[in-house]
Design an enzyme around this catalytic site. Structure first.
Site, PDB file in Angstrom:
ATOM      1  N   LYS A 134     -12.106  25.369   1.005  1.00  0.00           N
ATOM      2  CA  LYS A 134     -11.033  24.597   0.174  1.00  0.00           C
ATOM      3  C   LYS A 134     -11.136  23.157  -0.229  1.00  0.00           C
ATOM      4  CE  LYS A 134      -8.699  21.627   2.975  1.00  0.00           C
ATOM      5  NZ  LYS A 134      -9.258  21.544   4.109  1.00  0.00           N
ATOM      6  N   ASP A 191       0.733  -1.275   0.034  1.00  0.00           N
ATOM      7  CA  ASP A 191       0.228   0.026  -0.019  1.00  0.00           C
ATOM      8  C   ASP A 191       0.814   1.180  -0.005  1.00  0.00           C
ATOM      9  OD1 ASP A 191      -2.873  -0.689  -0.217  1.00  0.00           O
ATOM     10  OD2 ASP A 191      -2.645  -1.510   1.991  1.00  0.00           O
ATOM     11  N   ASP A 197      -4.670  -3.869   6.487  1.00  0.00           N
ATOM     12  CA  ASP A 197      -5.325  -3.740   7.732  1.00  0.00           C
ATOM     13  C   ASP A 197      -6.911  -3.545   7.772  1.00  0.00           C
ATOM     14  OD1 ASP A 197      -5.292  -0.891   6.542  1.00  0.00           O
ATOM     15  OD2 ASP A 197      -4.101  -0.305   8.085  1.00  0.00           O
TER      16      ASP A 197
END
Lengths: 566, 697
Positions: free
Chosen positions: B401, B306, B530
Site C-alpha cells: 500500500k 502549521d 518546533d
C-alpha cells in the site's frame, strides 16, 4: 447675534471651503515639480533663480541639511532686516524722513518679521520708511511664510514616503512656495484691494485740513501689496498702527471678506495637499474637520459673548452688545469673526481692539493661541502643529485599541513621542515662564496700562501671542527694553524650537516602512479620530493654561458679573 | 509551573507586598519613575512646611496633605509589589524543583576503550558533557538526547501530568533540567552551563529581575514625563501669578495641586501593568523571553500556522477503504490490515485500526481474531524512497500500500516480472481524485499485478478552529496555513478550517520567503514551530513561538516558548499583548481626564481669599478651601488603590475591530475619567464634613 452676522461668517467659510480643493491640488502639483498653468510664465524665472543661486534642484536634503538651510537662511534674512532698520534714515524711499530704529526695537522687529510673528512695538506710519516696509518687512512677509510652507511640505513628504532618507530640497521648496503660491495670489489680491480703495503709492503723506480746521496728516504708501501678503502669509503686521481696523488697510466689507478668506486659504488648502500626497483625501479632510469644529466653537463663543455685551455695563442701564473698540463698518459679527480667525491662525492682523472685547470674548482669541494655533493655523505651521497633536492622539488612542500606535502606517515610537512632547513643551515654557517673571517684575509692570485681572490678561496675551508667532496684542503694554528683549527671545524660540523638531520628526518618519492597514488598525479618517483629536487639542491647551486663564479673563468675567470692571 | 491562578488577595503575596511598599520609598528606587519621584519630593517638602507653619495653625493641614502624599507613593509601590509578588511566588515554586541533583557523566578514558560513568554534582556539568539518565533519574540540566528514547514527566516545568516521549533525532529530542525519566534509558548532551538553563532563565523572568521597559512603555513614560514638566511649569508659574493677584501662595497647596495634576494614576500603575502582563502570559504556560515579545504579539498582522498539529489533529487518519471493482470488501480490508501492520507511522496505525474494526463481516472480524499473516512472511516497512509499505508472503505473493503513482508503477512492474499478465492499472482513478480534491490523501492497495482498493486518509480538523479564526479576523489578523500538501489538498483544508490563506508544498525556504514578503508589505508576522528547520523562520518572524517539545535550536531562535506545546496558544498571547497596550492607554486617558475635576476643586480653593468671585468655579460646592484640596488629594491617592485590580488583570478584552474597541474605551475611561472624580471628590468632601475634618476656622 443676527442673521446677517451668521451669514457673513457662513459666506467667508463657504468661500474657503470652495477654494481648498483647487488651491490644495495646485500646491501639491507645484511642490512635486509638475506642470501647472503658470509654468510657462514662471518656469524660466525659477530656472534663472536656481542658476543664479547655484542650486541643484534635483538634489534632495536629509532633515539635518534641510534644518541647516532653514536656520542659515533665516539668520541672514534677520541680519539684513536688522541692518535695514538701523540704517533706514540713510536709504532712499523715505519721504517722511524717519530716523533709524533703536537697537532693542530693531532687534524686536527683525525677529518679529523673521519669525512670521509681526508683533509690532512701533507705529508703522510714524516709524518705517517705504523701503523698510516693502523691501524689509515685505520681504520677510513672503519668505517667512514660504519657509513654513516648505517645512510643512517636507513633513508631508516624510509622511507619504517610505524608507527614504531625504525630505526634499529647501531652496526649491522655498522658491516654489514664493514664486508659484504666494506671489500670484498676492498679486491678484492686491489688485482687488486697490480696487476697493487701499492706497498703493510712494507719495509723501498728505496734509489735510479738517472741517473743524484742524491739520491732519494722512499716511500714504505701498499699502495694498503689504496688506494682501499680511493675510495670505498669516503675518499680520500692519502698514499702519491701526492694522486692518484702519480704513486705509481695510476700507470696505468686501475688502474685509477678501482678507478673511486669505487668512484661512493656505492653511485650509494644505490639508488637501496633504491628502493628495498620502493618496487618501480623507486623511486631509479629517484634519480639516477637526479644524473646522474648533473654529466654529471659538467663533460661536466669541460672537455670543460680544453680542451679549458686558454685564457690568448692562447694570448701568446701557444694553446691547459690546461695540467698544470695534469699527462700525464691520460691526460685532465681522469683528469677532476676524478676531477668531486671526488667532486660529498665526496671522495676528486685527480689525478691532482685542483688548476691548468682553472678558469671555477676549478669552477666545487667547485660548485659540494657547491651543498652539492649529485651527488652519499659520501657513504651514498650523499644519505641522496639528500633526504633533495627531501624533499624541494616535499614541494614546492607539494604545487603547491594543496595537503599537501608528499614523498613516508609520509606527509612532519613542522618538516621535519625544519630539511631539518637546514641541508641546515650547508654548508652556516660553509663554508661562516669561509671564510669571513679568507679573512680578517692576520693569515690566511699569509700562502696564491696566491693573487687576485685565492687566494680567494683557501680560499673558503678549507672551501667548509671541510664542505662537501670532503678533496680535491686547495692547496695554508700553514698549521698553524688557518687553522688546523678552518678547523677541520668546518669538525666536517659539519659531525655532518648533521647526527643528518638526524637521527631526520628518527625518524619523521618512525612514519608516508603512505598516499594513487591517481591521485592527485605528483609522485616522474616522469620526472618532476627529473627536479625539479635538479632545486632545482642547485638553492639552486647557490643562496647561487653565490656572493662568482663571486668573485672567475667567475671574475678570466673574467680577464683571459682580459689577467690577478693569 | 504554577498554573493555578492566584486570587488578588492571596495573603502569601499581600503581606510581603505591604512590606515591600515601604522598602521602595528609597529615593533611589523612586528616581526611576519621575512622576512618583515628584510626589515623594512633594511629601518631604510638605513635612518641612508643616514644621514651619506650626505657629499659624496650618500645620495640621500641611501634615494631612503630606500624609496623603506619602500614601500616594505607598499605594503606587504596593501596586508594583503586588505584581512582582505574583511572579516571585511562581519563582519560589520553580526553585523548589531546582533541587540539587547528581548526574552520571560519561567519560571516555581513551580511543577504543569503553566509556565509563562517573557521579558528579549537576552544578559541575558544562556544555558538551554527555550524561546518562535512567528510570527515576532527574534530568540534571538542559540537553539534547543523542541516544535512546524515554518517557519523561515534565510536570515540574509544564504542570502537565501526562508523561511525554523524548527521543534522539527528530524534533522531540530536547530535555529540560528538573524533569524526571519515567522509563527507558537516554544519553543526552548538556546544552547549557549552570545558571543559563531554561529553569534559571524562567526564574529570572518571572521574578522580574531582568525586566526591561518595553518600547511602548518607554514612549509612554516619555509622554508622562513631558506632561509632568508641563504641569510643573503651570503650577510653578501660579506662584508669581498669585502674587500679582495679591494672594499669598501656599507652597503646600501648590504641591497638592501639582500632585493632583501630574499623571500619578498611570505613573503609579505603569510598571505593575507591564509585570502583570508578563505574568498573565506565564499563567498560560508561555515563557516570553522579553516583554517586548509580548508587546509585539499585540501588533501581529499575520499568523502563520502549521497545518499539522495546529489546525488539524496531529496526523491523518484513515476514514475509508474502497475495494476495486471485482474485489470483495473483506479482501480489501484484510489486505489493508496486513499491508499496514509493519507501518509504525500514525497513519499506518490508523489504517490497522480502521481495518480491524470496520470490516463488513469478513472472516477476521466475525471470528474475533485479527488476520494474521502466514508464518514465514516478511514485512516491508515504509520508506520515503519507495513510498510504500507491505508484506511479502513465503509463497512469493506480495501486498503493498502507498502513494497511488508508486503503487501503480509497482503493479505494472511486478506484473511484467510475474510473466506478462495483462494488468489494468487505471482503476479507481475517479475515487483517488475525489479523495484528493476533498483534501484527503488517497493511498492504493495492491497485490502483484492487481490493484485491490483505495484507502482514504483524511485530516481531522481540531474542534472550534473556525471560531478562533473568526475571532482573529475580527481583530484584523490574517491567518495563513502552512502545509507540505499539494495546493489542491491545501485549498480544501483551508476552506474547511476557515483560514484566510495557505502556503502549499511548503519548504523552509518558501516559508522564509513568505515571512519576508509579508514583512516587506509592512506586516508583523507571528509563527509557531518546533523543528530545527523551523529555526531560521522563527528567528525571522516578529513573534516566534517554539514548542517546548521542540528542538533546542527552535527554542533558541524563538522569542517565546510554549510549555504546553499547544500551537494555538499564540492566539491567546496575541490577545494578552493587545490587552497590555489597551490597559496602559485606557489608564493614561483616565488619568489625564481626571485633571478636569481636580482643577475645579483646587483653583477656587486657592484663590478664595484673593478673588471671592472664584467661588463660582466651585461647581462641586465643596465645604471649605481646605476640605476641597484634601478631598482632591485623597481621591488622587485612593484611585490608585481602586485601580490596582484593573492594572493586574488588564482591561476587559473582546476581539473586535479597532473602532469599536476605541469607542468603548473612550467612553469608559475618557468620559468616565472626567465624571468619576467629580463624584469621588464630592463624596470624600462630604465624609470629611461628617468627620468634622474640614479645617473650618
Amino acid at each position: 447675534m443676527t442673521i446677517v452676522g451668521w451669514l457673513q461668517a457662513a459666506l467667508v467659510f463657504a468661500l474657503v471651503c470652495l477654494l481648498v480643493k483647487p488651491v490644495g491640488t495646485y500646491m501639491a502639483r507645484v511642490f512635486e515639480g509638475e506642470r501647472v498653468f503658470l509654468t510657462p510664465l514662471l518656469g524660466p524665472v525659477e530656472r534663472v533663480i536656481y542658476r543664479f543661486a547655484r542650486v541643484d534642484a534635483s538634489r534632495e536634503m536629509s532633515w539635518k541639511g534641510y534644518a541647516f538651510a532653514v536656520i542659515a537662511f533665516s539668520l541672514v534674512s534677520f541680519a539684513y532686516l536688522y541692518a535695514l532698520l538701523r540704517l533706514q534714515a540713510f536709504l532712499p524711499l523715505n519721504p517722511q524722513g524717519f530716523g533709524n530704529l533703536a537697537p532693542d526695537l530693531a532687534w524686536n522687529t527683525a525677529i518679529s518679521f523673521m519669525t512670521n510673528t509681526n508683533w509690532q512695538f512701533y507705529s508703522g506710519e510714524s516709524t518705517m520708511s517705504y523701503l523698510s516696509q516693502m523691501a524689509g518687512l515685505g520681504w520677510h512677509m513672503f519668505v517667512s511664510a514660504s519657509i513654513a510652507i516648505a517645512i510643512c511640505i517636507a513633513l508631508i513628504r516624510a509622511l507619504a514616503r517610505r524608507q527614504m532618507n531625504t525630505i526634499g530640497n529647501f531652496w526649491v521648496d522655498l522658491t516654489r512656495s514664493c514664486l508659484y503660491v504666494l506671489l500670484p495670489i498676492a498679486f491678484v489680491g492686491a489688485l482687488l484691494l486697490i480696487w476697493q480703495g487701499v492706497p498703493q503709492n510712494f507719495d509723501a503723506y498728505t496734509t489735510a485740513t479738517t472741517i473743524e480746521g484742524a491739520k491732519q496728516s494722512i499716511p500714504q504708501g505701498p499699502m495694498a501689496s503689504m496688506e494682501i501678503i499680511k493675510e495670505l502669509g498669516t503675518n499680520g503686521g500692519g502698514f499702519v498702527n491701526a492694522n486692518a481696523a484702519s480704513p486705509w488697510e481695510n476700507p470696505t466689507g468686501l475688502s474685509n471678506l477678501i482678507e478673511l478668506v486669505c487668512i484661512f486659504l493656505l492653511g485650509g488648502a494644505l490639508t488637501y495637499t496633504f491628502g493628495r500626497y498620502v493618496k487618501n483625501q480623507r486623511q486631509g479632510w479629517a484634519l480639516f474637520a477637526a479644524m473646522t469644529t474648533l473654529f466654529l466653537g471659538g467663533f460661536i463663543v466669541a460672537y455670543w459673548a460680544e453680542a451679549a455685551g458686558n454685564p457690568a455695563i448692562h447694570a448701568l442701564g446701557v444694553l446691547g452688545g459690546n461695540m467698544e473698540g470695534k469699527e462700525t463698518r464691520f460691526g460685532i459679527a465681522a469683528s469677532t469673526l476676524f478676531a477668531t480667525m486671526t488667532t486660529d491662525t498665526s496671522c495676528g492682523a486685527v480689525n478691532a481692539m482685542h483688548d476691548s472685547f468682553t472678558a469671555l470674548g477676549g478669552l477666545v482669541p487667547l485660548f485659540n493661541m494657547q491651543m498652539g494655533e492649529v485651527v488652519f493655523g499659520g501657513v504651514g505651521s498650523g499644519f505641522y502643529g496639528i500633526i504633533y497633536y495627531a501624533i499624541l492622539t494616535v499614541f494614546i488612542a492607539g494604545l487603547m485599541v491594543g496595537r503599537t500606535p501608528e499614523y498613516l502606517g508609520k509606527k509612532i515610537e519613542r522618538k516621535e513621542v519625544q519630539l511631539a512632547i518637546l514641541a508641546a513643551l515650547v508654548v508652556p515654557v516660553f509663554a508661562l515662564i516669561p509671564a510669571g517673571i513679568a507679573s512680578v517684575l517692576p520693569a515690566a509692570l511699569a509700562t502696564l496700562n491696566n491693573g487687576g485681572p485685565h492687566g494680567f490678561s494683557e501680560i499673558l496675551y503678549a507672551y501667548t501671542s509671541t510664542v505662537n508667532n501670532n503678533g496680535s496684542a491686547f495692547a496695554g503694554l508700553g514698549s521698553n527694553t524688557w518687553w522688546n528683549i523678552s518678547t523677541g527671545v520668546v518669538m525666536l524660540f517659539g519659531r525655532i524650537a518648533i521647526m527643528v523638531p518638526v524637521l527631526a520628526l520628518a527625518g524619523a518618519l521618512v525612514r519608516k516602512q508603512a505598516v499594513a492597514t487591517t481591521a485592527g488598525t485605528f483609522q485616522t479618517t474616522s469620526s472618532i479620530f476627529v473627536v479625539l483629536l479635538i479632545g486632545v487639542i482642547l485638553i492639552v491647551g486647557a490643562l496647561t493654561f487653565f490656572p493662568a486663564d482663571a486668573l485672567g479673563p475667567i475671574v475678570e468675567h466673574l467680577l464683571n458679573l459682580q459689577g467690577k470692571v478693569y | 509551573m504554577a498554573t493555578r491562578a492566584r486570587s488578588l488577595l492571596d495573603p502569601e503575596i499581600l503581606w510581603p507586598a505591604v512590606r515591600e511598599s515601604f522598602v521602595k520609598l528609597d529615593p533611589r528606587v523612586q528616581m526611576r519613575n519621575p512622576v512618583m519621584f515628584i510626589v515623594e519630593v512633594g511629601a518631604l517638602v510638605s513635612i518641612f512646611f508643616a514644621f514651619r507653619d506650626a505657629r499659624n495653625g496650618q500645620a495640621a493641614f500641611d501634615l494631612a496633605i503630606s500624609a496623603w502624599l506619602w500614601f500616594t507613593v505607598l499605594f503606587a509601590n504596593f501596586a508594583e509589589a503586588m505584581a512582582e509578588g505574583r511572579g516571585k511566588a511562581q519563582a519560589e515554586f520553580l526553585r523548589r524543583t531546582k533541587t540539587e541533583t547528581t548526574a552520571r557523566r560519561l567519560v571516555s578514558p581513551g580511543a577504543g576503550q569503553p566509556e565509563r560513568e562517573e557521579q558528579i554534582s549537576a552544578a559541575q556539568l558544562r556544555r558538551g558533557d554527555r550524561v546518562v539518565a535512567e528510570v527515576n533519574d532527574l534530568i540534571a540540566t538542559d540537553g539534547e538526547i543523542v541516544a535512546g528514547a524515554a518517557t519523561i514527566d515534565e510536570s515540574a516545568i509544564t504542570g502537565e501530568s501526562a508523561p511525554v516521549i523524548r527521543e534522539a533525532g527528530g524534533d522531540r529530542s530536547s530535555v529540560t533540567g528538573g524533569t524526571r525519566v519515567l522509563s527507558d534509558r537516554i544519553v543526552y548532551v548538556v546544552s547549557a552551563n549552570p545558571g543559563e538553563t531554561f529553569l534559571d532563565r524562567m526564574i529570572a523572568l518571572v521574578e522580574g529581575a531582568q525586566r526591561q521597559k518595553t518600547p511602548n512603555e518607554i514612549a509612554l513614560s516619555i509622554l508622562l514625563s513631558g506632561l509632568t514638566i508641563i504641569f510643573v511649569i503651570a503650577v510653578a508659574t501660579l506662584a508669581p501669578f498669585s502674587i500679582y493677584a495679591g494672594a499669598t501662595p501656599s507652597v503646600v497647596v501648590l504641591i497638592a495641586l501639582l500632585v493632583c495634576l501630574i499623571p500619578t494614576t498611570i505613573g503609579g500603575l505603569l510598571s505593575a501593568i507591564g509585570i502583570a502582563g508578563m505574568d498573565r502570559v506565564l499563567q498560560r504556560n508561555v515563557l516570553a523571553m522579553s516583554g517586548r515579545a509580548v508587546e509585539a504579539a499585540g501588533d501581529v498582522d499575520t499568523l502563520l500556522l502549521d497545518k499539522t498539529g495546529t489546525i488539524t489533529l496531529g496526523n491523518r487518519q484513515a476514514t475509508e477503504i474502497i475495494p476495486a471493482p471485482g474485489v470483495g470488501m473483506a479482501a480489501a480490508y484484510r489486505a489493508a490490515y496486513l499491508a499496514s501492520l509493519a507501518d509504525e507511522t500514525p497513519e499506518g496505525r490508523s489504517i490497522v485500526l480502521l481495518a480491524s474494526t470496520r470490516g463488513d463481516g469478513g472472516q477476521a472480524n466475525t471470528e474475533g481474531a485479527e488476520p494474521v499473516p502466514p508464518a514465514g512472511s516478511t514485512f516491508v516497512p515504509f520508506s520515503a524512497y519507495t513510498r510504500m509499505s507491505g508484506v511479502d508472503y513465503a509463497d512469493g505473493s506480495q501486498i503493498r500500500k502507498g502513494a497511488p503513482d508508486a503503487v501503480r508503477a509497482w503493479v505494472a512492474q511486478s506484473a511484467t516480472a510475474g510473466g506478462g499478465v495483462a494488468v489494468v492499472t487505471d482503476v479507481l482513478v475517479a475515487e483517488v481524485e475525489k479523495i484528493a480534491r476533498a483534501g484527503g490523501t488517497p493511498l492504493l492497495l495492491a497485490e502483484r499485478g492487481r490493484i485491490l482498493g483505495c484507502i482514504g486518509l483524511r485530516d481531522i480538523l481540531k474542534p472550534n478552529m473556525r471560531v478562533r479564526f473568526d475571532r482573529l479576523r475580527a481583530m484584523g489578523i490574517r491567518t495563513v496555513m502552512i502545509t507540505g500538501d499539494n495546493p489542491l489538498t491545501a485549498a480544501a483544508i483551508a476552506r474547511d478550517a476557515g483560514v484566510d490563506d495557505f502556503l502549499a508544498e511548503a519548504t523552509p525556504e518558501t516559508k522564509m520567503s513568505l515571512i519576508k514578503r509579508e514583512q516587506s508589505e509592512g506586516r508583523l508576522v507571528a509563527m509557531t514551530g518546533d523543528g530545527t528547520n523551523d529555526a531560521p523562520a522563527l528567528a525571522q518572524a516578529d513573534v516566534g513561538v517554539a514548542m517546548n517539545s521542540g528542538t533546542q535550536a527552535a527554542k533558541e531562535a524563538a522569542n517565546m516558548v510554549d510549555l504546553d506545546s499547544d500551537p494555538t496558544k499564540l492566539i491567546e498571547v496575541v490577545e494578552i499583548g493587545k490587552q497590555l497596550l489597551m490597559t496602559r492607554g485606557s489608564l493614561t486617558t483616565f488619568s489625564i481626564a481626571n485633571d478636569v475635576a481636580k482643577y475645579f476643586a483646587i483653583l477656587p480653593a486657592m484663590f478664595a481669599a484673593a478673588y471671592p468671585a472664584m467661588a463660582a468655579l466651585n461647581v462641586m460646592r465643596l465645604a471649605t478651601p481646605q476640605s476641597a484640596i484634601l478631598s482632591a488629594i485623597i481621591f488622587n491617592a485612593l484611585i490608585i488603590v481602586a485601580l490596582i485590580p484593573l492594572a493586574l488583570r488588564g482591561v476587559a478584552y473582546r476581539p473586535r475591530g479597532a473602532n469599536a474597541v476605541l469607542r468603548e474605551n473612550v467612553l469608559i475611561y475618557g468620559l468616565g475619567g472626567i465624571i468619576v472624580p467629580f463624584i469621588g471628590i464630592k463624596a470624600i468632601d462630604l465624609i470629611l464634613v461628617g468627620l468634622h475634618l474640614t479645617g473650618a476656622n
